[in-house]
Design an enzyme around this catalytic site. Structure first.
Site, PDB file in Angstrom:
ATOM      1  N   VAL A  40       0.869  -1.171   0.000  1.00  0.00           N
ATOM      2  CA  VAL A  40       0.000   0.000   0.000  1.00  0.00           C
ATOM      3  C   VAL A  40       0.907   1.221   0.000  1.00  0.00           C
ATOM      4  CG1 VAL A  40      -1.513   1.377   1.514  1.00  0.00           C
ATOM      5  CG2 VAL A  40      -2.084  -0.990   1.012  1.00  0.00           C
ATOM      6  N   CYS A  41       0.478   2.273  -0.697  1.00  0.00           N
ATOM      7  CA  CYS A  41       1.190   3.553  -0.657  1.00  0.00           C
ATOM      8  C   CYS A  41       2.627   3.379  -1.183  1.00  0.00           C
ATOM      9  CB  CYS A  41       1.123   4.072   0.791  1.00  0.00           C
ATOM     10  SG  CYS A  41       1.470   5.823   1.021  1.00  0.00           S
ATOM     11  N   THR A  42       3.597   4.039  -0.557  1.00  0.00           N
ATOM     12  CA  THR A  42       4.977   3.961  -1.030  1.00  0.00           C
ATOM     13  C   THR A  42       5.623   2.609  -0.744  1.00  0.00           C
ATOM     14  OG1 THR A  42       5.679   4.979   1.045  1.00  0.00           O
ATOM     15  CG2 THR A  42       5.392   6.444  -0.830  1.00  0.00           C
ATOM     16  N   GLY A  43       4.871   1.689  -0.161  1.00  0.00           N
ATOM     17  CA  GLY A  43       5.385   0.325   0.009  1.00  0.00           C
ATOM     18  C   GLY A  43       5.808  -0.272  -1.325  1.00  0.00           C
TER      19      GLY A  43
ATOM     20  N   GLY B 271      -3.002   2.356  -3.693  1.00  0.00           N
ATOM     21  CA  GLY B 271      -2.579   3.755  -3.711  1.00  0.00           C
ATOM     22  C   GLY B 271      -2.241   4.244  -2.305  1.00  0.00           C
TER      23      GLY B 271
END
Lengths: 291, 291
Positions: free
Chosen positions: A172-175, A222
């Site tokens: 998720v996200c910048t993962g 996202g």
């Protein structure tokens, strides 16, 4: 499979089940109502019977519905991770009865790991206790913490190693930048926080601006709150649509954002441009540790 | 103030600011673009300048906008609390620069507190270190853990005591039952998880089926994920609408639930009825500890 395809597939597969379940629902509610002055004991006994019948009704909903399972879910954490990236999906995964969650620290110990917002969370297992072929490998994002984690080659190697036999490799996200650093995005569609989407091509990924992006066994979400949409899609994939619908209702996920500013398409230009500018220094640092 | 009133007020107060900010936005983007072959150093310097200018632009947006603050935010936790009830608002509160969050355990020690889903989170302060008049007092919900917490008279007294001088007294999900137990809902509009809404009248509350319910300084959110909508409304109340919009964009809160099952109004009857039946035994136990 993108969000729209997923939703379409989910609705199609749910259609037949709904017809079946219409009848089963009636069966479970066919008890005689209790009198208004029923004793507390009678009320409790009835509540227990209702719960048992509901459990059975769910169990009979169809082939793709699994009430109980034994999924192994690995969720990695590192100093400065965004707690909400983790806890959204964690709530949903933990709602899968029988699934086991392994919360594992980049430091390979059981000491608390502090999130970017200051929440300290305890890992549950050491890396040596991590399943070799989990059902889900999950990596949350963050800001400066993610930057530092990208430089941690031992951690990146661990991600790469465990991803090899994972049924689903997810973030998720910048993962997704950590997955990219581990070489897991080459030639594959993926997403990230809107601020970092531009960095994905450096890892050989095809950036896609969607809430949740499916490419084979790679599932990326996202920014931050996308973890809830991501998590529900994963529950549907592992336990069937109706299980995910029940968990969505349990989580009362009927979101009502107070403003229309949650996406760069709808946010006011002033808010969007200035927020992007505030992240510019982080982007440059992330660029430095990208290929 | 209910959700619609809040949204209306927020939009009205935002309108003038938008006009103002149209000009200011231009000012911050009036720098000459860097050449495509700019050195990494030049890019980094420019990123820093952009970030500074954006910071200044936000600072000048208007009277109700506060970039920096010193709010004291008390978030209570107890064994079996729902981690997502806490972490949604926590992410948003932690995004208020300068605000200080006090994470305080019902056990009045600094030992990890395990959530209903198994996440262990560390408190940051003892009850003796808790501000007497915080800006926000927040209580998350849960299931069996909340039931046990309702029986903990020392904890309930602590909630009652700290609520007395709090600017806002707040909860998400079944956290409102703890506020009710502390006598804080008498004659006031409040909400709760959809499963427990029927219990509110026993505490003298007027149950309202809304995502976030405002009644004076009492702000209660619906089930689990309502904490994000609640948290953003609180940020808007404390820091102004534009700050909340920026945080909403940072959290990329543009939700896309995969199913329409997040509310009892839209969920399939089969899912709704059987899920409610599964919670029937808990409701009976909660009724036992309600007035």
């Amino acid at each position: 499979m993108d969000r729209r395809q997923f939703t379409k597939l989910a609705f199609l597969s749910g259609g037949l089940l709904s017809l079946l379940n219409g009848c089963r629902s009636l069966a479970s509610s066919a008890m005689e109502p209790l009198p208004a002055n029923a004793s507390p004991e009678a009320r409790k006994q009835r509540a227990g019977e209702l719960s048992d019948k509901a459990h059975q009704a769910f169990m009979q909903t169809g082939d793709d519905f699994k009430m109980h399972g034994n999924e192994q879910i690995v969720m990695l954490i590192y100093p400065g991770f965004a707690a909400l990236d983790l806890v959204g999906p964690h709530y949903l995964f933990a709602s899968m009865m029988g699934a086991k969650i392994y919360l594992i620290s980049s430091a390979n110990d059981l000491k608390p790991v502090k999130s970017g917002e200051g929440l300290e969370i305890l890992p549950t297992h050491l890396q040596s206790q991590c399943p070799v072929a989990p059902d889900i490998l999950f990596v949350p994002g963050g800001t400066d913490g993610t930057l530092q984690a990208m430089k941690n080659t031992v951690f990146i190697d661990f991600i790469k190693n465990r991803a090899a036999a994972s049924k689903y490799v997810t973030s998720v996200c910048t993962g997704s930048l950590l997955l990219g650093k581990a070489g897991l995005l080459k030639g594959r569609k993926a997403t990230s926080h809107w601020v970092t989407l531009e960095l994905l091509p450096a890892f050989g990924a095809i950036p896609v601006k969607e809430r949740v992006v499916w490419d084979g066994n790679l599932v990326t979400g996202g920014g931050v709150t996308a973890g809830i949409d991501f998590g529900l899609q994963m529950v549907a994939a592992l336990r069937g649509r109706q299980y995910a619908e029940a968990i969505q209702l349990q989580a009362e996920y009927d979101p009502m954002p107070p403003f229309a500013s949650g996406s760069i398409e709808t946010a006011e230009p002033f808010v969007k441009d200035n927020l992007a500018a505030m992240f510019a220094p982080l982007i440059e640092k992330l660029r430095d540790v990208s290929p």
